[in-house]
Design an enzyme around this catalytic site. Structure first.
Site, mmCIF file in Angstrom:
data_model
loop_
_atom_site.group_PDB
_atom_site.id
_atom_site.type_symbol
_atom_site.label_atom_id
_atom_site.label_comp_id
_atom_site.label_asym_id
_atom_site.label_seq_id
_atom_site.Cartn_x
_atom_site.Cartn_y
_atom_site.Cartn_z
ATOM 1 N N ASN A 7 0.856 -1.183 0.000
ATOM 2 C CA ASN A 7 0.000 0.000 0.000
ATOM 3 C C ASN A 7 0.899 1.243 0.000
ATOM 4 O OD1 ASN A 7 -1.579 2.261 0.955
ATOM 5 N ND2 ASN A 7 -3.139 0.812 1.634
ATOM 6 N N ARG A 18 4.595 18.554 0.745
ATOM 7 C CA ARG A 18 5.412 19.655 0.233
ATOM 8 C C ARG A 18 4.994 20.108 -1.163
ATOM 9 N NH1 ARG A 18 10.526 20.567 2.613
ATOM 10 N NH2 ARG A 18 10.752 22.132 0.976
ATOM 11 N N HIS A 43 -5.567 3.462 -1.565
ATOM 12 C CA HIS A 43 -6.847 3.693 -0.890
ATOM 13 C C HIS A 43 -7.174 5.181 -0.993
ATOM 14 C CE1 HIS A 43 -9.611 2.598 2.749
ATOM 15 N NE2 HIS A 43 -10.091 3.647 2.085
ATOM 16 N N ARG A 45 -9.210 8.556 -0.775
ATOM 17 C CA ARG A 45 -10.322 9.057 0.025
ATOM 18 C C ARG A 45 -10.835 10.351 -0.588
ATOM 19 N NH1 ARG A 45 -7.375 6.122 4.060
ATOM 20 N NH2 ARG A 45 -8.817 4.878 5.321
ATOM 21 N N HIS A 50 -4.040 11.804 0.622
ATOM 22 C CA HIS A 50 -2.849 11.031 0.243
ATOM 23 C C HIS A 50 -2.954 10.639 -1.233
ATOM 24 C CE1 HIS A 50 -5.699 7.977 1.540
ATOM 25 N NE2 HIS A 50 -5.500 8.263 2.825
ATOM 26 N N GLU A 70 -8.660 0.157 -2.866
ATOM 27 C CA GLU A 70 -9.519 0.067 -1.683
ATOM 28 C C GLU A 70 -10.322 1.351 -1.544
ATOM 29 O OE1 GLU A 70 -6.561 -2.501 1.287
ATOM 30 O OE2 GLU A 70 -6.988 -0.387 1.698
ATOM 31 N N THR A 101 -7.944 6.279 9.368
ATOM 32 C CA THR A 101 -7.605 4.983 8.789
ATOM 33 C C THR A 101 -8.767 4.033 9.040
ATOM 34 O OG1 THR A 101 -5.907 3.241 8.689
ATOM 35 C CG2 THR A 101 -6.462 4.117 10.873
ATOM 36 N N HIS A 191 -3.942 -4.691 7.850
ATOM 37 C CA HIS A 191 -4.002 -3.615 8.837
ATOM 38 C C HIS A 191 -3.098 -3.952 10.023
ATOM 39 C CE1 HIS A 191 -5.976 0.253 9.652
ATOM 40 N NE2 HIS A 191 -5.586 0.017 10.888
ATOM 41 N N ASP A 192 -2.056 -3.166 10.161
ATOM 42 C CA ASP A 192 -1.086 -3.265 11.254
ATOM 43 C C ASP A 192 -0.258 -4.547 11.240
ATOM 44 O OD1 ASP A 192 -1.797 -0.778 12.123
ATOM 45 O OD2 ASP A 192 -3.027 -1.461 13.792
ATOM 46 N N GLY A 214 1.056 -1.336 4.299
ATOM 47 C CA GLY A 214 1.533 -0.025 3.905
ATOM 48 C C GLY A 214 2.310 0.687 4.986
ATOM 49 N N HIS A 215 1.618 1.123 6.048
ATOM 50 C CA HIS A 215 2.233 1.984 7.055
ATOM 51 C C HIS A 215 3.505 1.376 7.654
ATOM 52 C CE1 HIS A 215 2.307 5.103 10.168
ATOM 53 N NE2 HIS A 215 2.626 4.133 11.010
#
Length: 239
Positions: A7, A18, A43, A45, A50, A70, A101, A191-192, A214-215
């Protein structure tokens, strides 16, 4: 082997902070593929904080691996975006507007009729559909009657409990996975998930086809570099 879809939302967040095009989202996506990732996930939104909607069109032109979009399908613009780009997979997530999230799966019982309708729309366009669900057998069972191709198990609870009692943390996911297999549903997760908890999850959850990360992956890449990080995640899925 379970596939790794990267992700790249966090790359877009950094770019947007920036203005301009540094880091270059397209280059990062192509580098992820070159380093071994078997898919790219975005994903978008509604506020485009992002991933921008234009990013999806730009990525679609160049991605060689599986492209997974997503998002919240109750947003008409998202539905249009997916239908215009026809990714390999769309993952339906019940996000509220402005949500930082994703934090829960669909109530596949309450939203049964809606899910049937939107899933059919995407499938008619030749797009594989996965829906985000919590590791609750009843929700998995109801997901199967929507016509979805896959479910994606929301793994935050597993990640939170992993270091306290990993056997207890993974138990509901194992049961949900067994139910999915029995019902003929493909199984994704996300997720996580990270370098600490991923291997145990992949080893113990039967039928796991794909993880979307991703994160944690992008955070690890700050220390290890993107190529080495992707290699480390793939190593944990290859056992």
């Amino acid at each position: 082997m379970t596939k790794l879809s990267v992700n790249i939302n966090k790359i877009a967040t950094l770019r947007n902070s920036r203005g301009g095009n540094n880091p270059d989202l397209i280059k990062v996506a192509l580098d992820c593929e070159r380093f071994g990732a078997q898919g790219i996930t975005v994903h978008p939104r509604p506020d485009e904080r992002h991933i921008r909607y234009q990013d999806v069109y730009d990525l679609k032109k160049v991605i060689h691996t599986e492209f997974n979009i997503e998002g919240n399908s109750t947003e008409p613009r998202f539905v249009e975006l997916v239908l215009n780009n026809k990714p390999a997979q769309v993952t339906l997530v019940p996000d509220a507007e402005g949500q930082i999230t994703s934090n829960h799966g669909w109530n596949t019982i309450k939203h049964q009729e809606y899910l049937k309708e939107i899933i059919e729309k995407f499938q008619d366009a030749g797009i594989r559909v996965s829906i985000f669900v919590d590791p609750i057998v009843e929700m998995v069972e109801a997901a199967a009657t929507t016509g979805t191709d896959r479910i994606e198990l929301y793994t935050e609870a597993y990640a939170s409990g992993y270091h306290h009692n990993k056997e207890m943390a993974i138990a509901p996911y194992v049961e949900a996975a067994k139910a999915a297999k029995k019902l003929g549903l493909g199984l994704n997760a996300g997720h996580d998930l990270d370098l600490d908890n991923l291997k145990y999850f992949a080893q113990n959850v039967p039928g796991l086809l794909e993880v979307s990360i991703g994160h944690a992956l992008i955070s690890d890449a700050l220390y290890l570099g993107l190529e080495k990080t992707i290699g480390e995640y793939l190593e944990r899925l290859n056992f």
